[in-house]
Scaffold this motif. Structure first.
Motif, PDB file in Angstrom:
ATOM      1  N   CYS A 171     -15.729  45.604  12.321  1.00  0.00           N
ATOM      2  CA  CYS A 171     -14.392  45.453  12.325  1.00  0.00           C
ATOM      3  C   CYS A 171     -13.782  44.418  11.642  1.00  0.00           C
ATOM      4  O   CYS A 171     -14.037  43.377  12.049  1.00  0.00           O
ATOM      5  CB  CYS A 171     -13.805  45.498  13.683  1.00  0.00           C
ATOM      6  N   PHE A 172     -13.134  44.782  10.485  1.00  0.00           N
ATOM      7  CA  PHE A 172     -12.579  43.527   9.566  1.00  0.00           C
ATOM      8  C   PHE A 172     -11.083  43.801   9.682  1.00  0.00           C
ATOM      9  O   PHE A 172     -10.435  43.132   8.879  1.00  0.00           O
ATOM     10  CB  PHE A 172     -12.962  43.670   8.191  1.00  0.00           C
ATOM     11  N   VAL A 173     -10.426  44.359  10.528  1.00  0.00           N
ATOM     12  CA  VAL A 173      -9.116  44.513  10.849  1.00  0.00           C
ATOM     13  C   VAL A 173      -8.489  43.221  11.488  1.00  0.00           C
ATOM     14  O   VAL A 173      -8.850  42.667  12.398  1.00  0.00           O
ATOM     15  CB  VAL A 173      -8.654  45.439  11.749  1.00  0.00           C
ATOM     16  N   ARG A 174      -7.342  42.862  10.894  1.00  0.00           N
ATOM     17  CA  ARG A 174      -6.556  41.646  11.470  1.00  0.00           C
ATOM     18  C   ARG A 174      -5.490  42.211  12.616  1.00  0.00           C
ATOM     19  O   ARG A 174      -5.186  43.395  12.426  1.00  0.00           O
ATOM     20  CB  ARG A 174      -5.730  40.873  10.571  1.00  0.00           C
ATOM     21  N   ASP A 175      -5.288  41.461  13.600  1.00  0.00           N
ATOM     22  CA  ASP A 175      -4.323  41.653  14.528  1.00  0.00           C
ATOM     23  C   ASP A 175      -4.552  43.169  15.249  1.00  0.00           C
ATOM     24  O   ASP A 175      -3.677  43.824  15.196  1.00  0.00           O
ATOM     25  CB  ASP A 175      -3.047  41.585  13.937  1.00  0.00           C
ATOM     26  N   TRP A 176      -5.698  43.110  15.847  1.00  0.00           N
ATOM     27  CA  TRP A 176      -5.987  44.535  16.406  1.00  0.00           C
ATOM     28  C   TRP A 176      -5.642  44.500  18.066  1.00  0.00           C
ATOM     29  O   TRP A 176      -5.628  43.546  18.486  1.00  0.00           O
ATOM     30  CB  TRP A 176      -7.502  44.836  16.015  1.00  0.00           C
ATOM     31  N   GLU A 177      -5.707  45.695  18.499  1.00  0.00           N
ATOM     32  CA  GLU A 177      -5.491  45.843  19.927  1.00  0.00           C
ATOM     33  C   GLU A 177      -6.506  46.969  20.550  1.00  0.00           C
ATOM     34  O   GLU A 177      -6.720  47.892  19.718  1.00  0.00           O
ATOM     35  CB  GLU A 177      -4.125  46.353  20.082  1.00  0.00           C
ATOM     36  N   TYR A 183     -16.448  41.180  21.101  1.00  0.00           N
ATOM     37  CA  TYR A 183     -16.049  41.215  19.509  1.00  0.00           C
ATOM     38  C   TYR A 183     -16.574  39.915  18.732  1.00  0.00           C
ATOM     39  O   TYR A 183     -15.903  38.582  18.599  1.00  0.00           O
ATOM     40  CB  TYR A 183     -14.474  40.965  19.430  1.00  0.00           C
ATOM     41  N   LYS A 242     -19.848  38.238  15.945  1.00  0.00           N
ATOM     42  CA  LYS A 242     -20.501  38.138  14.690  1.00  0.00           C
ATOM     43  C   LYS A 242     -21.791  38.927  14.678  1.00  0.00           C
ATOM     44  O   LYS A 242     -22.119  39.583  13.913  1.00  0.00           O
ATOM     45  CB  LYS A 242     -20.703  36.883  14.238  1.00  0.00           C
ATOM     46  N   ARG A 290      -5.565  42.088  22.905  1.00  0.00           N
ATOM     47  CA  ARG A 290      -4.959  42.138  21.650  1.00  0.00           C
ATOM     48  C   ARG A 290      -5.647  40.916  21.015  1.00  0.00           C
ATOM     49  O   ARG A 290      -5.814  39.712  21.698  1.00  0.00           O
ATOM     50  CB  ARG A 290      -3.767  42.006  21.643  1.00  0.00           C
ATOM     51  N   TYR A 291      -5.817  40.757  19.818  1.00  0.00           N
ATOM     52  CA  TYR A 291      -6.447  39.666  19.279  1.00  0.00           C
ATOM     53  C   TYR A 291      -6.139  39.512  17.690  1.00  0.00           C
ATOM     54  O   TYR A 291      -5.847  40.459  17.008  1.00  0.00           O
ATOM     55  CB  TYR A 291      -8.061  39.970  18.908  1.00  0.00           C
TER      56      TYR A 291
END
Length: 171
Positions: free
Chosen positions: A59-65, A88, A90, A170-171
């Motif tokens: 998962c390389f998405v920024r600001d995910w929920e 979540y 490495k 949320r991250y």
């Protein structure tokens, strides 16, 4: 979800859970994990069991929920397993002593801790939900229930409920 948000199918897990021959496309599971079309059970109601479910796609998405719906139940009235975690990180599928994953991980862990390992006075009740971010240099301290390395945490009564518990991360 907000109107501008969207769900990424490769990171989603929805009923019915089974694919072909007791597998879930894009997901790996191991240990005592059992998959049916209605639920995924990480461990049975027995001592010293471990189970896992890991997404295969990075998962390389920024600001995910993430929304997690779960049930923790068993026949015991006071003793339960240690709990479970949402990872979540490495490196995926690294078996170890911290809720089934390796210690000194790199990433984020959300712990759903169902058992107090702390000896002596305690600042919170169990079950306890906490978050930890690690760059690989921190060690999770089971004897203190991770309180010295947590970002934050709260008591949440999610054991033996007649309904699912919902958590939003949320991250």
């Amino acid at each position: 979800m907000n109107p501008g948000d969207y769900m990424k199918r490769e990171h989603s897990l929805m009923k019915p859970y089974t694919g072909m021959i007791m597998s879930i496309p894009l997901w790996d599971f191991g240990g005592s994990t059992m998959v049916t079309d209605k639920y995924v059970r990480l461990t049975p109601d027995h001592q010293s069991r471990r189970g896992s479910l890991w997404n295969q796609v990075p998962c390389f998405v920024r600001d995910w929920e993430m929304h997690v719906h779960f049930k923790v139940h068993g026949l015991g009235s006071s003793l339960f397993g240690d709990g479970f975690a949402v990872w979540y990180v490495k490196d995926r599928m690294q078996l170890g002593p911290v809720f089934g994953n390796k210690d000194n991980f790199v990433g984020l862990a959300i712990f759903f801790d169902t058992y107090s390992n702390h000896n002596g006075p305690h600042n919170h009740q169990h079950p306890y939900v906490s978050a930890m971010v690690n760059n690989g240099s921190l060690t999770y301290d089971h004897d203190r229930d991770g309180t010295h390395t947590q970002l934050a945490g709260c008591h949440a009564q999610f054991r033996n409920k007649d309904h699912e518990t919902h958590a939003a991360i949320r991250y």
